[in-house]
Design an enzyme around this catalytic site. Structure first.
Site, mmCIF file in Angstrom:
data_model
loop_
_atom_site.group_PDB
_atom_site.id
_atom_site.type_symbol
_atom_site.label_atom_id
_atom_site.label_comp_id
_atom_site.label_asym_id
_atom_site.label_seq_id
_atom_site.Cartn_x
_atom_site.Cartn_y
_atom_site.Cartn_z
ATOM 1 N N GLU A 130 40.231 39.322 39.848
ATOM 2 C CA GLU A 130 41.367 38.608 39.267
ATOM 3 C C GLU A 130 40.897 37.281 38.664
ATOM 4 O O GLU A 130 40.179 36.519 39.303
ATOM 5 C CB GLU A 130 42.379 38.357 40.387
ATOM 6 N N CYS B 190 46.080 42.171 42.645
ATOM 7 C CA CYS B 190 46.294 41.501 43.931
ATOM 8 C C CYS B 190 47.668 41.778 44.536
ATOM 9 O O CYS B 190 47.915 42.842 45.070
ATOM 10 C CB CYS B 190 46.041 39.998 43.774
ATOM 11 N N LYS C 154 50.112 41.030 35.624
ATOM 12 C CA LYS C 154 50.519 41.012 37.036
ATOM 13 C C LYS C 154 52.035 40.909 37.158
ATOM 14 O O LYS C 154 52.668 40.059 36.533
ATOM 15 C CB LYS C 154 49.830 39.840 37.740
#
Length: 577
Positions: free
Chosen positions: A44, A147, A111
């Site tokens: 990330e 994540c 994300k």
């Protein structure tokens, strides 16, 4: 057997070093190609480093991230790659992953779940993505997430699984705390098994200010079994073969996917993107999995975190040497040993600063520690300065019994000595206070709190002792002098002084602090755990009234679920108790 080969690059990046980070990404892309990987993945925000914090409020930084990412396309020829970066689109920033295939940037995943708790402030910086994609590369169908996206059941993982993805590549910068790797694996096993999908969880490694990332990347199959695991606290390319036929076979035996598709009226919420490039899925020998590095014990894990965080903090901020005030006690001994493991004995300076109250055994233990570690050792007595200050302050001190003010003079003189050496040499002062002391305010502002990095800031005193024992066992000898571990802890600022004169025994204090600081338990709840009410109330008062000290403490690495600073933010002026 359809095997797809993954190269999970758990790398140590530096915030803002776009050139250095992309250079490292290219190096690992080359290694992945040499290993025959079909898909290479990077953590990330690998291009920018994580977390960039308010750099993200600068449009030029976000645009530079996108430009640096685009320049990586050529290095992905012959393979697919997933690279974390900051995207700038529609006048806003996204925490994103670039998906490359055979030298082309084919898509971008943004994300969807932005954490805004603990050390995370992602809603402050990013807009959330809404689109889930499944990437078709010949006979391979995979999804990408970032994540937090995988920490919750449901979207986006279920959408990509229902749309046909047999593998999810999840890229992370997941900060470490004790036991985090085991927590992650339990969660990932559940997500994979519930959705009938293999999950490749790639984590960053390295220290960044108060955070440290532990690597420990892991791949679980569609039944939630670990088939590969990367090392903790070390850069590496984890090469793993994932059996896609096994995923498909499992789905045939699990009706939940069919039931869910029917319930959704065949709408999955994911789009399919053909990357225009087929991935190789035949392997010799045909065997799924990869290396499975063992997880460390708690002591090894924490020690490794402290060493890596200290090494990276000094390296990334430009310090070559470290200075530690050596008292002969356990805390300074552990900090010195961590520093030696982090940057080497030749770059560590230990300074003994005895006063009129320093015991002979403390001076001996400091000298023995320095000899054991092989570090430069200086002895600078503070008695002349102490005597001079007492004379200077005679009018102020007149008429009262000596107390805290007189004791703290010594601590501040020691801080002055260390900072003067720092100014002269350019070395950073590593403070030696632990979490138990920071919590209760058992530390002197502008004295033993003076310095640039607090190695033990989040390490409870009882754990400090365990770390010392563990490191000595690894050395095969008393690297840290045995007497430093076994003698009663003392600040030695007055005759016969012991820590227990001011604090409960650490074996009582530390569990109370954990309950109050980390778990936010009330006094009544902590008393119900078996502790005396008077002791609990006393500890709570100490914690509450010393927030102002902690705000002025040096940064230090987080190793517990709730560290002072970024994790725990309380007002300085508040009446609620």
């Amino acid at each position: 057997m359809r095997l797809v080969r993954l190269g999970l690059a758990q790398i140590d990046t530096m915030v803002g070093d776009l050139e250095g980070n992309t250079r490292k990404i290219r190096e690992f892309l080359g290694a992945a190609r040499a290993a025959g990987c079909d898909i290479a993945a990077f953590p990330e925000l690998a291009v920018t480093g994580y977390p960039p914090e308010d750099l993200l409020l600068r449009r030029a930084f976000c645009e530079a991230s996108r430009e640096a990412t685009a320049a990586l396309a050529e290095a992905t020829r012959g393979m697919a790659a997933v690279v974390g970066f900051v995207d700038w689109r529609d006048d806003d920033a996204y925490n994103a992953a670039a998906v490359f295939a055979d030298g082309r940037w084919v898509d971008t995943y943004e994300k969807q779940r932005l954490p805004n708790y603990g050390v995370f402030d992602e809603e402050r910086y990013f807009r959330a993505g809404r689109r889930t994609a499944v990437y078709r590369a010949g006979g391979v169908r995979f999804g990408v997430s970032i994540c937090e996206d995988i920490w919750y059941p449901g979207a986006p993982l279920d959408a990509m699984a229902l749309a046909g993805a047999e593998l999810c590549v999840n890229i992370n910068a997941s900060p470490y705390h004790r036991g985090k790797a085991r927590e992650r694996e339990r969660m990932l096993a559940t997500r994979a098994a519930d959705n009938g999908i293999a999950v490749a969880y790639l984590n960053a490694v390295g220290g960044q200010d108060e955070l440290v990332f532990d690597g420990a990347s892991v791949v679980v199959d569609a039944e939630g079994r670990v088939i590969a695991r990367g090392r903790q606290f070390a850069e590496e390319l984890l090469v793993v073969d994932v059996d896609l036929d096994e995923v498909a076979q499992r789905r045939l035996h699990d009706p939940r996917r069919r039931v869910e598709l029917r319930a959704r009226d065949w709408v999955t919420g994911a789009v399919t993107v053909d990357v225009g490039f087929g991935l190789e899925t035949s392997r010799e020998p045909a065997r799924a999995g990869g290396p499975v590095a063992p997880l460390m014990s708690e002591e090894e894990e924490v020690w490794s975190a402290l060493v890596l965080a200290t090494r990276d903090y000094l390296g990334k901020t430009g310090f070559r040497e470290a200075i530690i005030g050596l008292s002969g006690g356990i805390d300074s001994a552990v900090v010195a040993a961590v520093a030696v493991d982090a940057i080497g004995a030749e770059r560590v300076i230990g300074v003994s600063m005895p006063s009129r109250y320093s015991s002979e055994h403390s001076k001996e233990d400091a000298r023995e520690l320095a000899a054991n570690l092989g570090i430069r050792f200086l002895t600078i007595p503070i008695e002349p300065a102490h005597a001079a200050m007492l004379e200077m302050m005679a009018e102020v001190f007149e008429g009262g019994e000596p107390g805290t003010a007189e004791e703290n003079l010594q601590a501040r003189q020691r801080g002055n000595v260390l900072m003067t050496i720092s100014n002269r040499t350019g070395a950073i002062v590593l403070t030696t206070g632990n979490k138990s002391e920071m919590a209760t305010g058992y530390a002197t502002l502008y004295g033993d709190m003076a310095g640039g990095y607090a190695v033990l800031k989040d390490v409870p005193k009882t754990l400090v002792y365990r770390l010392a024992r563990w490191r000595n066992a690894q050395a095969g000898r008393p690297w840290i002098p045995e007497r430093s571990i076994t003698k009663p802890p003392s600040a030695e600022l007055r005759p016969g002084q012991l820590d227990q004169d001011s604090l409960p025994p650490y074996e009582v204090l530390d569990p109370i602090l954990e309950a109050y600081v980390e778990d936010d338990r009330t006094v009544d709840e902590i008393v119900a755990m078996g502790f005396e009410r008077a002791t609990v109330e006393r500890v709570v008062r100490m914690v509450d009234r010393n927030e102002y000290k902690r705000r002025q403490a040096a940064p230090g690495v987080k190793i517990t679920p709730r560290a002072f600073g970024r994790d725990r933010r309380l007002p300085l002026a508040a009446k609620y108790h």
